[in-house]
Design a protein around this motif. Structure first.
Motif, mmCIF file in Angstrom:
data_model
loop_
_atom_site.group_PDB
_atom_site.id
_atom_site.type_symbol
_atom_site.label_atom_id
_atom_site.label_comp_id
_atom_site.label_asym_id
_atom_site.label_seq_id
_atom_site.Cartn_x
_atom_site.Cartn_y
_atom_site.Cartn_z
ATOM 1 N N ARG A 1 19.411 27.514 24.720
ATOM 2 C CA ARG A 1 19.656 27.297 23.287
ATOM 3 C C ARG A 1 19.181 28.460 22.416
ATOM 4 N NH1 ARG A 1 18.764 21.674 20.148
ATOM 5 N NH2 ARG A 1 20.400 21.130 21.650
ATOM 6 N N LEU B 1 21.397 31.450 20.435
ATOM 7 C CA LEU B 1 21.288 31.773 19.010
ATOM 8 C C LEU B 1 21.184 33.283 18.805
ATOM 9 C CD1 LEU B 1 20.654 31.169 15.986
ATOM 10 C CD2 LEU B 1 18.264 30.892 16.669
ATOM 11 N N LEU C 1 23.427 30.268 11.284
ATOM 12 C CA LEU C 1 23.088 29.760 12.616
ATOM 13 C C LEU C 1 21.765 28.995 12.626
ATOM 14 C CD1 LEU C 1 24.183 32.843 14.759
ATOM 15 C CD2 LEU C 1 25.339 30.634 14.566
ATOM 16 N N TRP D 1 21.357 25.277 14.075
ATOM 17 C CA TRP D 1 20.425 25.002 15.165
ATOM 18 C C TRP D 1 19.342 23.997 14.759
ATOM 19 C CZ3 TRP D 1 23.968 27.968 16.973
ATOM 20 C CH2 TRP D 1 23.987 28.357 18.313
ATOM 21 N N VAL E 1 13.260 28.791 16.351
ATOM 22 C CA VAL E 1 14.626 29.091 15.924
ATOM 23 C C VAL E 1 14.626 30.200 14.878
ATOM 24 C CG1 VAL E 1 16.601 28.150 14.658
ATOM 25 C CG2 VAL E 1 15.559 26.817 16.493
ATOM 26 N N ALA F 1 16.074 34.149 15.360
ATOM 27 C CA ALA F 1 17.059 34.704 14.428
ATOM 28 C C ALA F 1 16.529 35.977 13.777
ATOM 29 C CB ALA F 1 17.411 33.668 13.361
#
Length: 541
Positions: free
Chosen positions: A50, A54, A102, A106, A125, A129
């Protein structure tokens, strides 16, 4: 720069890239084997599927189209580096927009892992990014280095970054395991920051130096690396910008095809986080050779074909010397990746179970793991051929042809997602490999038809590279039968003595295959010696 010089530099770049990818895969291989013993497979599934999805989605959609268009643009004589630098800096604001979009997806649209099992998902997350946006800061420098064949810079920068990432991961996994996803987020930020720092330091020292002046480097000071308008010309080259837009539409679809199984796992929840972790480990093990041999060759020789061929022109409109060397290189590359792919497919069948048992124990060798790796061994053959055919096709296509191919990619993307979901429902994680094989076969067919039509009216037939010698095929067939029988007799429950016998049988068969290659594929051996082994070439100059 002559075609021979371009080929020499591209071959050197491919060689260094192969060495770099070998090191990357070895580090990753050892790192995964190490972390498997300290963290849960659920945590590995979240990180490697996952969060990595990303990051890869962000950087691919932000820069891939710019890379292909700008490297094609600098192959001609009528280009302005000022305009190319300005165009490349657009990757940064585009990356920020993709990061914001994104992160929202997410965090709020996807299933959030159990915080008791996998803590700190939200901050991870954001940090992944941020690492993608951080890496985009080096994009103009990366294109400059690739266009001017600074072959060692990429190797040094990414090697140091990978060493730093692995070191931080190991230390934190051992001494701060409770940090969870913060461990891998911090390591990834260090990796991208190290890459940017290495490129920045190199160009700060290089610009304005005596070496830069001797090479006729088009930029003279650090200020030239920043976006600005030159007198008497537009801010960007709009022809190149339109080509970038065409590649962007294509890159969006290519990303779905490349990471399709991860999108299906992430958005459709067909596998649990633990199953995703096992699949990703097996997938990385299976793709090891594809990534450290085939991908560097594809990247480096795309630059060669883009510089040698004039985009959008047929064979008769190209310089005879350029088209002759392009056809010869394409034929040899096809033969090289086909032979390597066949070897992997044949020996991968009999040694998948043993490899997984050694690497991860019963966690990987039980269940669908061996079947998955055997299927991936066959898929590697298709990956190999597709990488070479598409790098030629993308370098030769006109902008109009690229736009038409986008429609083909759209159809393939839709069919791939549908097939992935249906085949996974039918056969579990193996369905991802089967869907990839079907789609990769269709992409190869399209590329082969294009290459056939491209050279149809000429004397060159580079597709002959897909025809190995009968003696080599016989050696591979015999090796496949012998190693399969050896696995049934000696592997893998009889202890290490029988395992070593099984390994010895494979080594003997592999030696026989190499002898067959040396005896029958002399032209391929000559190509490898003169173009893909720079150390060999240095000794003979």
């Amino acid at each position: 720069m002559s075609s021979q010089d371009v080929l020499k530099n591209a071959s050197t770049l491919a060689s260094y890239n192969v060495l770099l990818q070998v090191m990357f895969r070895v580090f990753t291989f050892l790192l995964n084997a190490f972390t498997l013993r300290f963290v849960s497979k659920e945590l590995i599934g979240v990180v490697n599927v996952r969060l990595t999805l990303l990051y890869s989605t962000l950087v691919f959609l932000s820069r891939e189209a710019f890379r292909r268009a700008c490297l094609s643009g600098v192959s001609g004589t009528n280009h302005s580096w000022r305009q190319i630098i300005n165009l490349l800096w657009l990757t940064l604001p585009l990356g920020v927009l993709w990061a914001a979009l994104l992160v929202c997806v997410w965090l709020w649209l996807l299933e959030v892992p159990d915080p008791q099992t996998i803590p700190y998902y939200g901050p991870a997350v954001v940090l992944f990014a941020l690492s993608g946006v951080q890496e985009l800061l080096a994009e103009p420098l990366w294109v400059l280095a690739q266009a001017h064949m600074f072959v060692r810079l990429k190797v040094v920068a990414e090697s140091l970054a990978m060493i730093a990432k692995c070191s931080i991961t190991v230390v934190l996994v051992v001494f701060a395991r409770e940090w969870g996803l913060y461990i891998f987020s911090a390591a990834h930020l260090v990796y991208t920051g190290s890459v940017v720092l290495c490129y920045a330091v190199y160009f700060i020292r290089f610009l304005g130096s005596k070496e830069a002046a001797e090479k006729g480097f088009p930029l003279h000071c650090v200020g030239d690396l920043l976006p600005c308008r030159a007198d008497g010309e537009p801010l960007v080259d709009w022809t190149l910008a339109r080509l970038t837009w065409s590649f962007f539409k294509q890159s969006f679809l290519k990303q779905i095809l490349t990471e399709g199984e991860r999108y299906v796992m992430t958005f459709l929840n067909v596998l649990s986080f633990g199953d995703q972790g096992v699949y990703d480990i097996v997938n990385n093990l299976g793709s090891m050779v594809a990534r450290f041999i085939f991908l560097p060759i594809e990247e480096s020789f795309y630059i060669f074909f883009a510089k040698v061929l004039q985009r959008g022109r047929d064979v008769k409109s190209q310089k005879r010397e350029d088209i002759a060397i392009a056809a010869e290189v394409l034929e040899c590359l096809l033969k090289l990746v086909l032979v390597v792919g066949l070897i992997i497919s044949v020996f991968g069948y009999a040694y998948s179970h043993l490899a997984l048992d050694i690497y991860g124990g019963s966690l990987l060798s039980s269940g669908a793991g061996p079947t998955l790796l055997r299927c991936y061994s066959c898929y590697v053959l298709l990956l190999a051929v597709n990488g070479v055919t598409e790098c030629f096709v993308f370098a030769a296509m006109s902008q109009e042809e690229v736009d038409k191919y986008n429609l083909v990619m759209l159809a393939l993307s839709v069919s791939f997602l549908f097939l992935s979901y249906m085949l996974t429902w039918w056969s579990g994680s193996v369905g991802f490999i089967l869907a990839n094989c079907l789609n990769m076969g269709l992409r190869i067919l399209h590329s082969l038809l294009y290459i056939h039509q491209y050279f149809q009216s000429s004397q060159w037939k580079p597709l002959r590279g897909l025809l190995p010698s009968p003696f080599l095929l016989l050696a591979l067939a015999v090796s496949g039968v012998v190693t399969a029988l050896s696995e049934g007799v000696f592997c893998c429950d009889g202890g290490w003595s029988l395992r070593l016998v099984h390994i010895g049988v494979g080594a003997t068969c592999l030696l026989g295959v190499f002898v067959a290659i040396l005896l029958t594929e002399t032209r391929l051996i000559q190509f490898i010696r003169t173009q893909l082994l720079p150390q060999y070439r240095k000794k003979h100059t």
